[in-house]
Design a protein around this motif. Structure first.
Motif, PDB file in Angstrom:
ATOM      1  N   TRP A   1      -2.054  17.692  -1.171  1.00 40.44           N
ATOM      2  CA  TRP A   1      -2.270  16.152  -1.295  1.00 40.44           C
ATOM      3  C   TRP A   1      -3.288  16.079  -2.383  1.00 40.44           C
ATOM      4  O   TRP A   1      -4.475  16.498  -1.956  1.00 40.44           O
TER       5      TRP A   1
ATOM      6  N   TYR B   1       8.381   9.036  -6.070  1.00 44.77           N
ATOM      7  CA  TYR B   1       7.638   8.387  -7.266  1.00 44.77           C
ATOM      8  C   TYR B   1       8.712   7.726  -8.278  1.00 44.77           C
ATOM      9  O   TYR B   1       8.437   6.872  -8.608  1.00 44.77           O
TER      10      TYR B   1
ATOM     11  N   ARG C   1      -2.852  12.122  -9.067  1.00 42.94           N
ATOM     12  CA  ARG C   1      -3.699  10.681  -8.760  1.00 42.94           C
ATOM     13  C   ARG C   1      -3.659   9.760  -9.870  1.00 42.94           C
ATOM     14  O   ARG C   1      -3.570   8.522  -9.448  1.00 42.94           O
TER      15      ARG C   1
ATOM     16  N   LEU D   1      -0.201   7.968  -9.449  1.00 41.70           N
ATOM     17  CA  LEU D   1      -0.208   7.104  -8.165  1.00 41.70           C
ATOM     18  C   LEU D   1      -0.885   5.855  -8.176  1.00 41.70           C
ATOM     19  O   LEU D   1      -0.752   4.724  -7.764  1.00 41.70           O
TER      20      LEU D   1
ATOM     21  N   PHE E   1       4.751   6.637   0.754  1.00 44.16           N
ATOM     22  CA  PHE E   1       4.419   7.874   0.830  1.00 44.16           C
ATOM     23  C   PHE E   1       3.824   8.500   1.834  1.00 44.16           C
ATOM     24  O   PHE E   1       3.100   9.667   1.964  1.00 44.16           O
ATOM     25  N   ASN E   2       3.847   7.958   3.017  1.00 46.76           N
ATOM     26  CA  ASN E   2       3.172   8.606   4.168  1.00 46.76           C
ATOM     27  C   ASN E   2       3.897   9.857   4.818  1.00 46.76           C
ATOM     28  O   ASN E   2       2.992  10.736   4.973  1.00 46.76           O
TER      29      ASN E   2
ATOM     30  N   ARG F   1       2.820  12.200   2.112  1.00 47.93           N
ATOM     31  CA  ARG F   1       1.541  12.472   2.414  1.00 47.93           C
ATOM     32  C   ARG F   1       1.133  13.897   3.548  1.00 47.93           C
ATOM     33  O   ARG F   1       0.347  14.711   3.344  1.00 47.93           O
TER      34      ARG F   1
ATOM     35  N   GLU G   1       0.342   4.581  -0.234  1.00 50.09           N
ATOM     36  CA  GLU G   1      -0.049   5.668   0.548  1.00 50.09           C
ATOM     37  C   GLU G   1       0.204   5.531   2.029  1.00 50.09           C
ATOM     38  O   GLU G   1       0.727   6.615   2.497  1.00 50.09           O
ATOM     39  N   THR G   2       0.082   4.376   2.858  1.00 57.92           N
ATOM     40  CA  THR G   2       0.347   4.176   3.831  1.00 57.92           C
ATOM     41  C   THR G   2       1.669   3.766   4.372  1.00 57.92           C
ATOM     42  O   THR G   2       2.190   3.599   5.369  1.00 57.92           O
TER      43      THR G   2
ATOM     44  N   CYS H   1       0.897  -1.158  -0.230  1.00 60.08           N
ATOM     45  CA  CYS H   1       0.078  -0.041  -0.146  1.00 60.08           C
ATOM     46  C   CYS H   1       0.820   1.252  -0.049  1.00 60.08           C
ATOM     47  O   CYS H   1       1.479   1.308   1.005  1.00 60.08           O
TER      48      CYS H   1
ATOM     49  N   GLN I   1       0.294   2.047  -8.106  1.00 56.82           N
ATOM     50  CA  GLN I   1      -0.514   0.995  -7.195  1.00 56.82           C
ATOM     51  C   GLN I   1      -0.733  -0.082  -7.821  1.00 56.82           C
ATOM     52  O   GLN I   1      -0.623  -1.200  -7.368  1.00 56.82           O
TER      53      GLN I   1
ATOM     54  N   TYR J   1      -5.558  13.734  -3.253  1.00 57.96           N
ATOM     55  CA  TYR J   1      -6.656  13.320  -2.777  1.00 57.96           C
ATOM     56  C   TYR J   1      -7.494  13.968  -1.707  1.00 57.96           C
ATOM     57  O   TYR J   1      -7.030  14.839  -1.121  1.00 57.96           O
TER      58      TYR J   1
END
Length: 413
Positions: free
Chosen positions: A22, A204, A90, A93, A9-10, A13, A5-6, A3, A97, A24
């Protein structure tokens, strides 16, 4: 399953959420936050340029204003690029993902996590560097007042002029604290935006480097499987090579997709950065006795060159990882594989004759070689600036009398 994002990329973020970039969860509150922060940064640039209206436009004054104004224009360009390209971020990413969701091999997951940890370390170091730069700006601003307090023993004295020239069209002594608050908030927003956007791109692209490395791993695995003379193993080897080609193509596609959509922003950033560096070089070589002005110019130059080096170094890593894929194809024992696999390897080797580079702004090939060429161009500009100062400002450079006369003699001819 990875994952992004968590896990990877935490930190990015959190930093992007602070400045509202951000991509999102864009609510109305976040849009209001964007308008306030971006408006603060832009008004600071405007109030620097309005100083041309009320002041005498000498050459020194023009360089003083432009050296700081164009630096903040660079920061505003970075901020604006992520604001208007939220959909691109978005999509990028999401595509990354999707690639990570297809990875199931433990070794491939370990490769991806290795590059994710590397990106986190870079992000943390750049955040610490940004904090140091922010404290440098604050120290430069308050240092004259500390000296006045020490010399005058806490006696009141009117504020001395700021090292960043501004014109707010109000009483500077009466609204001194509001002006100082606006300036420091704008500086904090700009530096944070520069670090947040830069580290996001680095993280990235580090994951695309991991994809190139995974392609190498799959090619080596395919050749190892093909050594066993078995039709079933040959089919597995064939599929592994196809998977390696797919992830290699995805890495190139993701890199080009992100950079090409930021082409206009990078072009403006390169132009503004060159003007900013030239103006600050002029201020450095025309230095007389104002330590604060020297430190400010050097701090801006350091930040510009660190950004230049990191962006070109990351792009060079992309190029090197792409070339390493074809070096792996060449070095494995492909001649021991079946004829069918050898034909596929031959096509890969032919594809390796074309190098892959990231093009910034549609005009600049990002690599360490390009960064070095910019460095030498700047050195030439530095020489001409010194020559210009020696001709028109000999007293400022404290040139000995015999050198002054020779420079003036050269002006007559």
């Amino acid at each position: 399953m990875i994952c992004l994002e968590t896990q990877h990329f935490n930190i990015n973020r959190i930093v992007l959420l602070i400045i509202g970039l951000w991509p999102y969860q864009r609510s109305r509150l976040v849009e209001f936050q964007l308008i306030i922060l971006y408006g603060t940064l832009m008004t600071f640039i405007v109030f620097q340029l309005t100083s041309f209206i009320t002041s005498e436009c000498t050459l020194d004054f023009i360089y003083k204003v432009l050296s700081s104004a164009f630096f903040f224009i660079c920061l505003a360009i970075k901020y604006n690029s992520f604001w208007i390209n939220a959909d691109i971020l978005r999509s990028s990413l999401k595509q990354l993902q999707d690639v990570c969701n297809e990875i199931e091999d433990k070794n491939e997951i370990a490769i991806m996590e290795k590059y994710g940890i590397k990106a986190k370390r870079i992000t943390i170091r750049l955040l610490l560097l940004g904090i140091c730069c922010q404290f440098t700006f604050i120290l430069i601003y308050i240092w004259p007042y500390i000296c006045h307090i020490m010399v005058l023993k806490n006696k009141f004295r009117s504020p001395s002029p700021s090292y960043i020239e501004t014109e707010y069209f109000i009483d500077k002594e009466k609204y001194f604290y509001l002006i100082a608050l606006h300036q420091h908030v704008a500086i904090c927003i700009g530096i944070l935006a520069m670090i947040a956007t830069g580290t996001m791109l680095i993280t990235y692209l580090q994951h695309t480097c991991a994809m190139f490395n995974i392609a190498c791993y799959r090619i080596e695995k395919a050749i190892y499987i093909s050594r066993k003379n078995n039709s079933k193993n040959e089919e597995k080897s064939y599929k592994e090579i196809i998977r390696a080609i797919n992830i290699h193509c995805n890495a190139i596609k993701l890199s080009n997709f992100l950079i090409s959509n930021f082409e206009g922003s990078f072009f403006c950033l390169i132009a503004a950065g060159m003007v900013c560096s030239c103006c600050n070089l002029f201020r450095v070589v025309s230095f007389t006795d104002n330590i604060g002005q020297l430190i400010l110019s050097l701090a801006i130059l350091v930040m510009l060159y660190v950004y230049l080096f990191l962006s070109n170094y990351t792009a060079q890593e992309i190029t090197d990882h792409n070339e390493y894929v074809f070096a792996t194809v060449y070095n494995v024992r492909w001649y021991m594989a079946s004829i069918r696999i050898q034909k596929m390897i031959l096509f890969l080797l032919q594809r390796g004759t074309k190098s892959f580079h990231l093009i910034l702004g549609g005009v600049f090939v990002a690599s360490l070689q390009s960064a070095a060429s910019i460095r030498f161009v700047t050195a030439d500009e530095y020489f001409y600036i010194i020559l210009h100062c020696s001709l028109f400002y000999p007293a400022r450079l404290k040139v000995p009398p015999y050198q002054k006369s020779s420079s003036l003699h050269s002006r007559k001819f």
